[in-house]
Write an enzyme that holds these catalytic residues in place. Structure first.
Site, PDB file in Angstrom:
ATOM      1  N   PRO A 259     -46.686   7.915 -23.480  1.00 35.58           N
ATOM      2  CA  PRO A 259     -45.862   6.800 -23.981  1.00 35.58           C
ATOM      3  C   PRO A 259     -44.596   6.606 -23.142  1.00 35.58           C
ATOM      4  O   PRO A 259     -43.753   7.499 -23.069  1.00 35.58           O
ATOM      5  CB  PRO A 259     -45.502   7.243 -25.405  1.00 35.58           C
TER       6      PRO A 259
ATOM      7  N   TYR B 264     -27.030  11.101 -32.043  1.00 39.07           N
ATOM      8  CA  TYR B 264     -26.918  12.363 -31.301  1.00 39.07           C
ATOM      9  C   TYR B 264     -25.654  12.383 -30.445  1.00 39.07           C
ATOM     10  O   TYR B 264     -24.813  13.294 -30.557  1.00 39.07           O
ATOM     11  CB  TYR B 264     -28.157  12.590 -30.411  1.00 39.07           C
ATOM     12  N   SER B 265     -25.511  11.357 -29.576  1.00 38.46           N
ATOM     13  CA  SER B 265     -24.375  11.410 -28.648  1.00 38.46           C
ATOM     14  C   SER B 265     -23.056  11.239 -29.387  1.00 38.46           C
ATOM     15  O   SER B 265     -22.030  11.808 -28.984  1.00 38.46           O
ATOM     16  CB  SER B 265     -24.532  10.387 -27.523  1.00 38.46           C
TER      17      SER B 265
ATOM     18  N   THR C 222     -22.639  16.942 -23.170  1.00 39.14           N
ATOM     19  CA  THR C 222     -23.636  16.122 -22.491  1.00 39.14           C
ATOM     20  C   THR C 222     -23.017  14.870 -21.879  1.00 39.14           C
ATOM     21  O   THR C 222     -22.005  14.354 -22.391  1.00 39.14           O
ATOM     22  CB  THR C 222     -24.728  15.697 -23.497  1.00 39.14           C
ATOM     23  N   ASP C 223     -23.652  14.359 -20.825  1.00 39.14           N
ATOM     24  CA  ASP C 223     -23.170  13.102 -20.228  1.00 39.14           C
ATOM     25  C   ASP C 223     -23.362  11.912 -21.174  1.00 39.14           C
ATOM     26  O   ASP C 223     -22.766  10.855 -20.980  1.00 39.14           O
ATOM     27  CB  ASP C 223     -23.860  12.833 -18.884  1.00 39.14           C
ATOM     28  N   GLU C 224     -24.198  12.088 -22.220  1.00 31.81           N
ATOM     29  CA  GLU C 224     -24.476  10.956 -23.118  1.00 31.81           C
ATOM     30  C   GLU C 224     -23.235  10.524 -23.904  1.00 31.81           C
ATOM     31  O   GLU C 224     -23.207   9.429 -24.456  1.00 31.81           O
ATOM     32  CB  GLU C 224     -25.614  11.291 -24.084  1.00 31.81           C
TER      33      GLU C 224
ATOM     34  N   ASN D  28     -31.687  17.826 -18.222  1.00 26.41           N
ATOM     35  CA  ASN D  28     -32.270  19.056 -17.665  1.00 26.41           C
ATOM     36  C   ASN D  28     -33.787  19.023 -17.745  1.00 26.41           C
ATOM     37  O   ASN D  28     -34.353  18.370 -18.615  1.00 26.41           O
ATOM     38  CB  ASN D  28     -31.821  20.269 -18.480  1.00 26.41           C
TER      39      ASN D  28
ATOM     40  N   ALA E 254     -25.731  25.738 -29.318  1.00 26.50           N
ATOM     41  CA  ALA E 254     -26.499  25.334 -30.511  1.00 26.50           C
ATOM     42  C   ALA E 254     -26.202  23.894 -30.896  1.00 26.50           C
ATOM     43  O   ALA E 254     -25.045  23.496 -31.036  1.00 26.50           O
ATOM     44  CB  ALA E 254     -26.149  26.264 -31.683  1.00 26.50           C
TER      45      ALA E 254
ATOM     46  N   LYS F 120     -22.169  14.634 -30.634  1.00 21.33           N
ATOM     47  CA  LYS F 120     -21.683  15.490 -29.535  1.00 21.33           C
ATOM     48  C   LYS F 120     -20.266  15.068 -29.137  1.00 21.33           C
ATOM     49  O   LYS F 120     -19.403  15.917 -28.875  1.00 21.33           O
ATOM     50  CB  LYS F 120     -22.627  15.399 -28.320  1.00 21.33           C
TER      51      LYS F 120
HETATM   52  P1  NAD Z   1     -32.673  22.748 -27.891  1.00 21.58           P
HETATM   53  O1  NAD Z   1     -32.897  21.723 -28.951  1.00 21.58           O
HETATM   54  O2  NAD Z   1     -33.799  23.143 -27.014  1.00 21.58           O
HETATM   55  O3  NAD Z   1     -32.131  24.100 -28.562  1.00 21.58           O
HETATM   56  C1  NAD Z   1     -31.155  24.097 -29.559  1.00 21.58           C
HETATM   57  C2  NAD Z   1     -31.061  25.505 -30.121  1.00 21.58           C
HETATM   58  O4  NAD Z   1     -29.998  25.516 -31.102  1.00 21.58           O
HETATM   59  C3  NAD Z   1     -32.329  25.983 -30.840  1.00 21.58           C
HETATM   60  O5  NAD Z   1     -32.610  27.313 -30.506  1.00 21.58           O
HETATM   61  C4  NAD Z   1     -31.973  25.862 -32.324  1.00 21.58           C
HETATM   62  O6  NAD Z   1     -32.669  26.774 -33.140  1.00 21.58           O
HETATM   63  C5  NAD Z   1     -30.470  26.147 -32.288  1.00 21.58           C
HETATM   64  N1  NAD Z   1     -29.765  25.549 -33.432  1.00 21.58           N
HETATM   65  C6  NAD Z   1     -29.867  24.280 -33.905  1.00 21.58           C
HETATM   66  N2  NAD Z   1     -29.084  24.133 -34.981  1.00 21.58           N
HETATM   67  C7  NAD Z   1     -28.456  25.313 -35.184  1.00 21.58           C
HETATM   68  C8  NAD Z   1     -27.501  25.777 -36.136  1.00 21.58           C
HETATM   69  N3  NAD Z   1     -27.038  24.986 -37.116  1.00 21.58           N
HETATM   70  N4  NAD Z   1     -27.059  27.040 -36.026  1.00 21.58           N
HETATM   71  C9  NAD Z   1     -27.523  27.863 -35.055  1.00 21.58           C
HETATM   72  N5  NAD Z   1     -28.429  27.485 -34.148  1.00 21.58           N
HETATM   73  C10 NAD Z   1     -28.890  26.222 -34.203  1.00 21.58           C
HETATM   74  O7  NAD Z   1     -31.437  22.219 -27.059  1.00 21.58           O
HETATM   75  P2  NAD Z   1     -31.174  22.288 -25.471  1.00 21.58           P
HETATM   76  O8  NAD Z   1     -31.890  21.184 -24.808  1.00 21.58           O
HETATM   77  O9  NAD Z   1     -31.369  23.684 -25.017  1.00 21.58           O
HETATM   78  O10 NAD Z   1     -29.611  21.922 -25.444  1.00 21.58           O
HETATM   79  C11 NAD Z   1     -28.629  22.944 -25.588  1.00 21.58           C
HETATM   80  C12 NAD Z   1     -27.253  22.301 -25.529  1.00 21.58           C
HETATM   81  O11 NAD Z   1     -27.098  21.636 -24.286  1.00 21.58           O
HETATM   82  C13 NAD Z   1     -27.012  21.254 -26.616  1.00 21.58           C
HETATM   83  O12 NAD Z   1     -25.696  21.396 -27.069  1.00 21.58           O
HETATM   84  C14 NAD Z   1     -27.195  19.926 -25.895  1.00 21.58           C
HETATM   85  O13 NAD Z   1     -26.399  18.928 -26.482  1.00 21.58           O
HETATM   86  C15 NAD Z   1     -26.719  20.271 -24.501  1.00 21.58           C
HETATM   87  N6  NAD Z   1     -27.322  19.506 -23.389  1.00 21.58           N
HETATM   88  C16 NAD Z   1     -28.681  19.394 -23.272  1.00 21.58           C
HETATM   89  C17 NAD Z   1     -29.208  18.717 -22.167  1.00 21.58           C
HETATM   90  C18 NAD Z   1     -30.714  18.585 -21.969  1.00 21.58           C
HETATM   91  O14 NAD Z   1     -31.136  17.875 -21.068  1.00 21.58           O
HETATM   92  N7  NAD Z   1     -31.545  19.248 -22.755  1.00 21.58           N
HETATM   93  C19 NAD Z   1     -28.364  18.157 -21.215  1.00 21.58           C
HETATM   94  C20 NAD Z   1     -26.981  18.282 -21.391  1.00 21.58           C
HETATM   95  C21 NAD Z   1     -26.468  18.970 -22.472  1.00 21.58           C
HETATM   96  O1  DAU Z   2     -28.383  13.307 -20.573  1.00 19.53           O
HETATM   97  C1  DAU Z   2     -28.422  14.533 -21.241  1.00 19.53           C
HETATM   98  C2  DAU Z   2     -29.323  14.421 -22.451  1.00 19.53           C
HETATM   99  O2  DAU Z   2     -30.653  14.361 -21.963  1.00 19.53           O
HETATM  100  C3  DAU Z   2     -29.158  15.572 -23.428  1.00 19.53           C
HETATM  101  O3  DAU Z   2     -27.870  15.533 -23.964  1.00 19.53           O
HETATM  102  C4  DAU Z   2     -30.195  15.491 -24.560  1.00 19.53           C
HETATM  103  O4  DAU Z   2     -30.103  16.637 -25.384  1.00 19.53           O
HETATM  104  C5  DAU Z   2     -31.572  15.420 -23.939  1.00 19.53           C
HETATM  105  O5  DAU Z   2     -32.532  15.246 -24.967  1.00 19.53           O
HETATM  106  C6  DAU Z   2     -31.663  14.269 -22.936  1.00 19.53           C
HETATM  107  O6  DAU Z   2     -31.588  12.981 -23.620  1.00 19.53           O
HETATM  108  P1  DAU Z   2     -32.564  11.768 -23.216  1.00 19.53           P
HETATM  109  O7  DAU Z   2     -32.675  10.870 -24.367  1.00 19.53           O
HETATM  110  O8  DAU Z   2     -32.171  11.189 -21.900  1.00 19.53           O
HETATM  111  O9  DAU Z   2     -33.930  12.611 -22.978  1.00 19.53           O
HETATM  112  P2  DAU Z   2     -35.442  12.352 -23.374  1.00 19.53           P
HETATM  113  O10 DAU Z   2     -36.252  13.397 -22.683  1.00 19.53           O
HETATM  114  O11 DAU Z   2     -35.625  12.177 -24.843  1.00 19.53           O
HETATM  115  O12 DAU Z   2     -35.753  10.959 -22.690  1.00 19.53           O
HETATM  116  C7  DAU Z   2     -35.572  10.752 -21.288  1.00 19.53           C
HETATM  117  C8  DAU Z   2     -35.887   9.307 -20.985  1.00 19.53           C
HETATM  118  O13 DAU Z   2     -37.304   9.100 -21.159  1.00 19.53           O
HETATM  119  C9  DAU Z   2     -35.210   8.320 -21.920  1.00 19.53           C
HETATM  120  O14 DAU Z   2     -34.856   7.153 -21.180  1.00 19.53           O
HETATM  121  C10 DAU Z   2     -36.281   7.981 -22.953  1.00 19.53           C
HETATM  122  C11 DAU Z   2     -37.565   8.092 -22.158  1.00 19.53           C
HETATM  123  N1  DAU Z   2     -38.755   8.535 -22.920  1.00 19.53           N
HETATM  124  C12 DAU Z   2     -38.658   9.659 -23.666  1.00 19.53           C
HETATM  125  C13 DAU Z   2     -39.733  10.126 -24.402  1.00 19.53           C
HETATM  126  C14 DAU Z   2     -39.611  11.360 -25.253  1.00 19.53           C
HETATM  127  C15 DAU Z   2     -39.952   7.836 -22.826  1.00 19.53           C
HETATM  128  O15 DAU Z   2     -40.041   6.809 -22.122  1.00 19.53           O
HETATM  129  N2  DAU Z   2     -41.019   8.301 -23.529  1.00 19.53           N
HETATM  130  C16 DAU Z   2     -40.967   9.413 -24.335  1.00 19.53           C
HETATM  131  O16 DAU Z   2     -41.972   9.764 -24.982  1.00 19.53           O
END
Ligand code: NAD
Ligand code: DAU
Length: 340
Positions: free
Chosen positions: A210, A155-156, A130-132, A185, A87, A159
């Protein structure tokens, strides 16, 4: 017998993780604690409706009483309890608009969850990070687990703060936690605010795509199933107190991703629009995942060339899911079940 509290199980990666467990660990008991923010969608979890080994608890990880309700559900199901903590507020652009919800959930919420987990004497706690947290790379090099934390966005930074709280719990209390740090992901159920599903959705509707700045920022893309399998490996076989990087050795410039999505969908590149850059935009992420490969034998199974078309096909065959998220109809069940 294992009972797992999964936080954020209605989100993108959490719901994929629950689906993986449903198939690969059918004997496990599962409690999903999720606040159902805009990113939480119970339509990701229809396969669990009525399952005897599954409980959904709507609650906020930052509210101790809510966390206690999840523990009560876990105790009722029986078995030794572990926690996998997904979460979070997860979208960088939203954190640039407002950092506070990120501190509230990612920092405060993680501490509340740590305190409750320690009080309940849980077996293991996997903190999904996250790697961020490592900041941004130049043209070469990789993030290892020893790379210093240097987060750049609210955000980062939130985290990284949560990672440090987990570290402190391990160091101070001998708390049985592990940390994972994964790259970007993609795959089913990803909210269409993130690059790949946003581009699929917009291209499908013939809307402009965009691209921030010069489009040459690099991300290391990993199919969500590979990430979930890595988390399961860390949960089952990881060494307590350790951190594991997870990544795909799959680096692409954003513009290459966008072009590929367009070409898979048979849409013209004239839809691409270069727009104002994201403030503080990290240039490049790349993960050295050799530790988890060496120590836990995990490797990504999906190649990008195979999994991107799979992902696009998933969004095509789940057009109603995508439409209901984009037009807000996916929130209707909240009004029906919870009055808002
Ligand atoms: P997401 O935004 O799709 O989902 C987040 C979930 O957490 C949602 O279901 C939301 O309702 C729940 N949530 C938010 N605030 C909450 C709270 N206060 N209490 C309970 N639930 C709550 O996120 P995701 O992309 O599935 O990412 C999941 C985890 O993985 C995060 O911790 C993120 O930092 C990490 N992560 C994501 C990525 C990526 O590329 N998406 C990569 C690496 C790590
Ligand atoms: O690296 C892991 C992270 O990856 C996770 O921790 C985050 O939760 C997840 O959101 C993601 O972060 P990014 O910022 O890398 O992801 P995003 O999809 O927002 O953007 C990916 C790249 O694309 C980034 O360089 C910004 C760019 N971008 C994004 C959007 C939404 C665009 O150029 N246009 C867009 O509209």
């Amino acid at each position: 017998m294992k009972t797992l509290i999964v936080t954020g199980g209605a989100g993108f990666i959490g719901s994929n993780f629950l689906h993986l467990l449903r198939v690969s660990r059918p004997e496990w008991k599962l409690v999903n604690l999720d606040a159902l923010t805009y990113a939480g969608n119970l339509e990701n979890l229809v396969a669990f409706e009525g399952a005897a080994n599954y409980r959904f608890v709507r609650g906020d990880i930052a509210v101790r009483e809510d966390v206690e309700r999840a523990f009560a559900a876990a105790v009722e199901l029986g078995g030794t309890v572990s926690v996998v903590h997904f979460a979070a507020e997860s979208h960088v652009d939203r954190s640039i608009q407002s950092g506070l919800p990120f501190v509230q959930t990612n920092v405060l919420g993680t501490q509340v969850l740590l305190d409750a987990s320690r009080a309940h004497g849980i077996e293991r706690f996997v903190h999904v990070s996250t790697d961020e947290v490592y900041g941004s790379l130049g043209d070469s090099g990789y993030f290892t687990e020893e790379t210093p934390l240097a987060p750049n966005s609210p955000y980062s930074a939130s985290k990284a703060a949560s990672d440090l709280l987990v570290r402190a719990a391990i160091h101070t209390h001998g708390f049985p936690a592990l940390v994972t740090r994964c790259s970007n992901n993609y795959g089913p159920y990803q909210f269409p605010e993130k690059l790949i599903p946003l581009m699929i959705a917009k291209a499908g509707d013939g809307e402009p795509l965009p691209v921030y700045g010069d489009g040459k920022n690099v991300r290391d893309w990993l199919y969500v199933v590979d990430h979930c399998e890595a988390i399961l490996a860390v949960l089952e076989r990881g060494k307590l107190g350790e951190t594991y990087n997870i990544g795909g050795h799959n680096e692409y410039e954003n513009i290459a991703i966008v072009r590929r999505v367009l070409s898979e969908l048979g849409k013209p590149e004239s839809l691409i629009r270069y727009v104002k850059d994201r403030p503080g935009h990290d240039r490049r992420y790349a993960i050295d995942a050799s530790k988890i490969e060496r120590e836990l034998g995990w490797r990504p199974r999906f190649r990008f060339e195979q999994a991107l078309p799979l992902t696009i096909e998933w969004y095509r065959t789940h057009a109603a899911w995508l439409q209901r998220v984009r037009n807000g109809a996916y929130r209707e069940y909240l009004v029906r079940q919870y009055g808002g």
